[in-house]
Each structure stands twice: as structure tokens, then as C-alpha cells.
Design an enzyme around this catalytic site. Structure first.
Site: not given
Ligand code: HC0
Ligand code: SF4
Length: 578
Positions: A284, A287, A310, A330, A369, A372, A377, A511
Site C-alpha cells: 500500500e 501504491e 484492509c 488501495s 473477517k 471476507e 475471489e 479493530c
Molecule cells: Fe484488524 Fe487488520 S488491523 S483489519 O482491524 O489492516 O480484524 O486486529 O487483523 O486483516 O493486520 C481486524 C485487527 C486485522 C487485517 C491487520 C488490517
């Protein structure tokens, strides 16, 4: 200022304060079920729908809900008269009369505020039980979230979260009386609505109406299979909250104990999402520098600001609500997915493990997550995602005495990380990590001080300017999707503040406040303590800039070549769909 006396204790409060606010000030606890106030954010829910918080106000005939009654000068309030207690008990019995009684096997057991209240009030028989047939809404099991509306008590906290805080609008109250529940448009599964899977509705639900899609048994099956190599990664924010499940103070860092517990559980390799977060910064960051350089050279086709990509609920949000702006984010995958991709390519090849033999498990503070990892994909680079709470449940099931575990270290090489990666778990952290690397790459100078205080803080929308060589790098930060919407609308209106980069995290606090973290029941101070813990871990790391991670450097040297190389594009980048 207004004077109020509560249970004989006098205090002064500001105009607009409620009886509940005043009670908190004098240390009197008034029980509530529907009330929600995440201080320091814009969130407040005072639907006064549960009526548990009623109190007696001198001179008034009716009992008053403390959460929604403003203080009047000279008010005298009593919070535990026999009449108050009787009324609360009645409300509770009515709620319980229409509530399923499968508490033994309910996912929220032990974390249910309704159950806690029933225990507190010593409810033994539930009156009115036979009078009302319990409704039978089908349970809806989604990829991230399980909904069981028979357990909804109409507190409407989820609605506040979804509609006011996140401005998503996937949930609203339907029906009245005993048939009331919070539903989606046309009763569709959440996946088929505008829901982003952020999990903030789950985070505030007081009962078992909203829970995560539990996948603990899938992990156990994987661990029990001798033909599989089970690799686990832990997200940055998990280490700052997991201890709460074992009675530790909010803000206790348990990185070493968490690693030890995962080793005891039998994972073959215990790795860190932080490694992948450092890789994210390499990609990133490159980028960002590429877009900036092209823009300075006058290339009009460049899309600035770059948006971080993210957070999966945030990705879902812009795909759904800002599909005209999909050239801005990104293209770097999230650390969770970058980790999965690297584990099943670079690492698997290095160790000679066939892809089909490897199971990648993630421990995440997040429910999105799960969604995700399931996006087609990503081709199951990550097989199973557990929340912080599910990991705690697994450790408890295995009878591991978490508190007395000796601290252990992550395995090599995907367990190496820097302080920059640790702070990904808090609002402002991703962009601070990116700035640490971009600064050194652009100026060629070494940063004296790596702490960018101007990027920290807790306001929902923040803006800061960082000097990078000759450039004033303009940065926007938002946490909570409602705040993200504000910045996105600004971008749609031509980016008047000239931002070069914007970081968004869907959950309040980032997070650390994720929907998969130990329940804090609306106490935002807990989230703030977790944030401080992450900044502490960063401060104590020997390396604090992603591009200095030796395992990352080695991987680029021997495998990817350089950031944004052909191979990096193939494995570490993605695309967005409307
Ligand atoms: Fe997060 Fe992450 S920081 S989103 O908030 O970028 O869930 O803890 O793992 O993938 O590293 C959540 C936290 C993660 C990811 C990282 C990012
Ligand atoms: Fe709304 Fe988030 Fe819950 Fe979906 S997960 S219903 S977006 S609060």
C-alpha cells in the site's frame, strides 16, 4: 447547573443530563437493558423501551425511566424503593415470559445481560409463562452472524448501531407487542441486504438474538486430522483483549500467553497477522508513493486520496454505497488475506506442504473477517476465522489455565513483525504505519521519532497534515461507518480538503472495538484501554517500521522481487465489485 439528590446523595449536573447520568456521577448503579452510550462517540440509544431503569421521582405519580428523564433543578430521586423493585421485577418477568428458556445451550450464556438480570433479581418462577405462545422465527445462520429473533427483547440497540452509528440501515423494528422483533427488509438474510457484516449489532445485543456464526468445531476437526498442517494467524487487536475473557483488566497485553495457548491447542505453526500487516504497508505504501509521484508529474488520471482497504466491512460499505468511487481504494488485500495467500504459496513451497494439506485459521477481533475469508475471489486462502471470543471458548474447552501460561514466541518466519503492524488494530494505526514507511522511502532520511501523535486520537473524523520532504501529506481518518460516510461524501464533492490518503475502520475505535471482541456492553473505556495497550506494544518493539521487518525483506528478496511486482499483484492485490 442543576441540583439533584439521588438516594440521599446530592450532586450538580449540566443542563440536559438524565437521571441515569447523574446517578453514575454519584456512584449509584441503576440497571438498564436497552440503554447504550458509547461515550466519546456519537452513539447514544435511549429508546426507554425496556423500562428496567425506572426510579421514583418525588412529587410525580408515575415511575420515570432514568435513561430518558432529564434532570430538573431540585429533583429528588429514589432508585430502590419497594415500588421500584416490584416494577422492575414485573418488567423482567414479562420479558422472560416471552423468551426461550434454552439458556443452557445459548451462545450468549454467560454473556447475556437478560440472564444476568434474572440472576440478580433472583427470579425463580416466570409468571405469565403459559399465556403467550412463543413466536417461532426461523434462526438465520449467515456467514458471519447468527440471528435468532425469538430472543430479541426489542431493546433496539442493534438498530441504533446499524442505522445511526454505521448509517447502513439494514435493521429495523417490525410488528408490535409480543410479536415485535428487529428484522431486515422483506425478512431477507443479512447477506442479501446492505449489511456490511461489521458485527456492531452483535457487539451490543444484550441477549442471544444476535451472535456470531461459531466455527470452533471446524477448527477442532482440523486439529484432529493428522493429514493436515494447521497454521494459525492472530490479528493485532486480539492480544489487547483476549485477557478480559480470563478475568484480566481491560488493556492487559497477552501476546505471549496467547501464543502459548495456541501451541498447547496443537496448531502446527503459530504465526502473526502482524507479519502480513507489514507486507500490506510495503504494497500500500508503494501504491501511495506511485500515485503521489504520478500526480506531482501532472498525470490527471491518478486517483487520490488512496483509501485503505484492509477492513472488510468498510470494503463492503464502499462497494455497496460508493460504487462510483471504486478506483480510489488501495488494491492491496487485507492482512488477513495477504497472510493466507503467503502461507499457501511462499511458506507452503518453502516447507514443501501441498496446498490441500494446509488449513489456515485466523483469530480475528472481527465478524466481517469471516465474510471476507469466504469471498470467492480469495479462493479459501483462509479456511476458518474465529473471533477473539471463540478462541477464548476454545482455550476454556481445552482446560488450559490461561493465566498461568508461560509466555511463548511466534514461529518463524511469518511470526516476525514490527510495531507499525501492531497499531493496525486501532483507529489511525494503519495510516501511521504507512507514513513511517512512506516518509523514509520518499525522503531517504531515517525518521528520528516514529510516533505521529497528530494521527492518534478518538474523534470520529480526524484530519492531519504530515510533512514528507517538500510535500504536505494530507490525511483523513474515520472510524465507524457513519463517519466514513462523511468523508466519502466529501470525496464525492471533489475532495475540497485535498486529502492524499484516507484510513477507515468500520468499528468504533478500530479493530480493538471489533464485533468479535469480548463483550464490553457499551463501555467505550474498555476499547480505549485496548488501544493504549497496542501503542505500548509498538513502543516496546525493537523494530517499528514495516520495511525493516527482516522476514519481510527476505521474502521480497527471494520470492516477490519488489512491492507491486507481477507476482505481488497476483497474490497480494485484489479488485472490487459493485
Ligand atoms: Fe484488524 Fe487488520 S488491523 S483489519 O482491524 O489492516 O480484524 O486486529 O487483523 O486483516 O493486520 C481486524 C485487527 C486485522 C487485517 C491487520 C488490517
Ligand atoms: Fe448493521 Fe453491521 Fe449488524 Fe450488518 S453487521 S446489520 S451493517 S450493524
Amino acid at each position: 447547573e442543576l441540583k439533584i439528590t439521588i438516594d440521599g446523595k446530592e450532586t450538580m449536573v449540566n443542563q440536559g443530563a438524565t437521571i441515569l447520568d447523574a446517578a453514575k456521577q454519584v456512584g449509584v448503579e441503576i440497571p438498564t437493558l436497552c440503554y447504550l452510550n458509547l461515550h466519546g462517540t456519537a452513539m447514544k440509544s435511549q429508546t426507554a423501551s425496556c423500562r428496567i431503569c425506572v426510579v421514583e421521582v418525588e412529587g410525580r405519580k408515575n415511575l420515570a425511566p432514568a435513561c430518558a428523564t432529564p434532570v430538573i433543578n431540585g429533583m429528588v430521586v429514589k432508585t430502590h424503593t419497594p415500588r421500584v423493585m416490584k416494577s422492575r421485577r414485573m418488567v423482567l418477568e414479562l420479558l422472560l415470559s416471552d423468551h426461550p428458556k434454552d439458556c443452557l445451550s445459548c451462545e450468549k450464556a454467560g454473556n447475556c445481560q437478560l440472564q444476568d438480570m434474572a440472576v440478580k433479581f433472583g427470579i425463580r418462577d416466570v409468571a405469565f409463562n403459559e399465556n403467550h405462545a412463543q413466536s417461532t422465527y426461523p434462526k438465520q445462520l449467515g456467514v458471519s452472524i447468527m440471528r435468532d429473533m425469538d430472543k430479541c427483547i426489542m431493546c433496539r440497540r442493534c438498530e441504533t448501531m446499524c442505522n445511526k452509528v454505521q448509517t447502513v440501515g439494514a435493521l429495523s423494528g417490525v410488528n408490535r407487542g409480543f410479536n415485535a422483533f428487529v428484522g431486515t427488509a422483506f425478512g431477507l438474510p443479512l447477506e442479501e441486504t446492505v449489511c456490511t457484516q461489521c458485527g456492531q449489532c452483535v457487539a451490543v445485543c444484550p441477549t442471544g438474538a444476535l451472535c456470531e456464526n461459531e466455527q470452533v468445531s471446524d477448527v477442532l476437526s482440523g486439529l484432529a486430522n493428522p493429514d493436515k498442517v494447521v497454521v494459525v494467524q492472530t490479528a493485532p487487536a486480539v492480544r489487547a483483549a483476549l485477557g478480559e475473557e480470563f478475568g484480566m483488566e481491560a488493556g492487559t497485553l497477552v501476546t505471549g500467553k496467547m501464543v502459548a495457548a495456541l501451541k498447547e491447542l496443537g496448531f502446527n505453526y503459530v504465526f502473526d497477522t502482524d507479519f502480513a500487516a507489514d507486507v500490506t504497508i510495503m504494497e500500500e505504501g508503494a501504491e501511495l508513493i506511485d500515485r503521489l509521484t504520478r500526480s506531482i508529474k501532472g498525470d490527471k488520471s491518478v486517483h487520490l486520496p488512496i483509501l485503505t482497504s484492509c477492513c472488510p466491512a468498510w470494503v463492503n460499505f464502499y462497494e455497496t454505497q460508493f460504487s462510483d468511487l471504486l478506483d480510489y481504494p488501495s488494491t492491496a488485500k487485507s492482512p488477513q488475506q495477504i497472510f493466507g495467500a503467503i502461507a499457501k504459496s511462499y511458506f507452503a513451497e518453502k516447507m514443501n506442504i501441498p496446498r490441500e494439506k494446509m488449513i489456515v485459521v485466523s483469530i480475528m477481533p472481527c465478524l466481517a473477517k469471516k465474510y471476507e475469508a469466504d469471498r470467492p475471489e480469495f479462493e479459501k486462502d483462509v479456511d476458518i476465522t474465529l473471533s477473539t471470543r471463540e478462541l477464548a471458548a476454545l482455550i476454556k474447552q481445552a482446560n488450559i489455565d490461561f493465566n498461568s501460561l508461560e509466555e511463548a514466541e511466534f514461529d518463524h518466519p511469518l511470526g516476525e513483525s514490527t510495531g507499525a503492524a501492531v497499531i493496525f488494530g486501532t483507529t489511525g494505526g494503519v495510516i501511521e504505519a504507512a507514513v513511517r514507511t512512506a516518509y523514509e522511502k520518499v525522503t531517504g532520511e531515517s525518521l528520528g521519532k516514529v510516533d505521529f501523535e497528530e494521527l492518534r486520537g478518538f474523534d470520529g473524523v480526524r484530519a492531519a497534515t504530515v510533512k514528507v520532504g517538500d510535500l504536505d501529506l494530507k490525511i483523513g481518518i474515520a472510524h465507524g461507518l457513519g463517519n466514513a460516510r462523511t468523508l466519502m461524501e466529501e470525496l464525492r464533492n471533489g475532495n475540497p480538503r485535498g486529502f492524499h490518503a484516507i484510513e477507515v475502520m468500520a468499528c468504533p475505535g478500530g479493530c480493538v472495538g471489533g464485533g468479535g471482541q469480548p463483550y464490553h456492553h457499551g463501555n467505550i473505556e474498555v476499547v480505549q484501554k485496548r488501544r493504549e495497550a497496542l501503542y505500548r506494544e509498538d513502543e516496546h518493539k525493537p523494530l517499528r517500521k514495516s520495511h525493516e521487518n527482516p522476514a519481510v525483506i527476505e521474502m521480497y528478496d527471494t520470492y516477490f522481487g519488489h512491492p507491486m511486482s507481477h507476482k505481488a499483484h497476483e497474490l497480494l492485490h485484489t479488485h472490487y465489485t459493485k
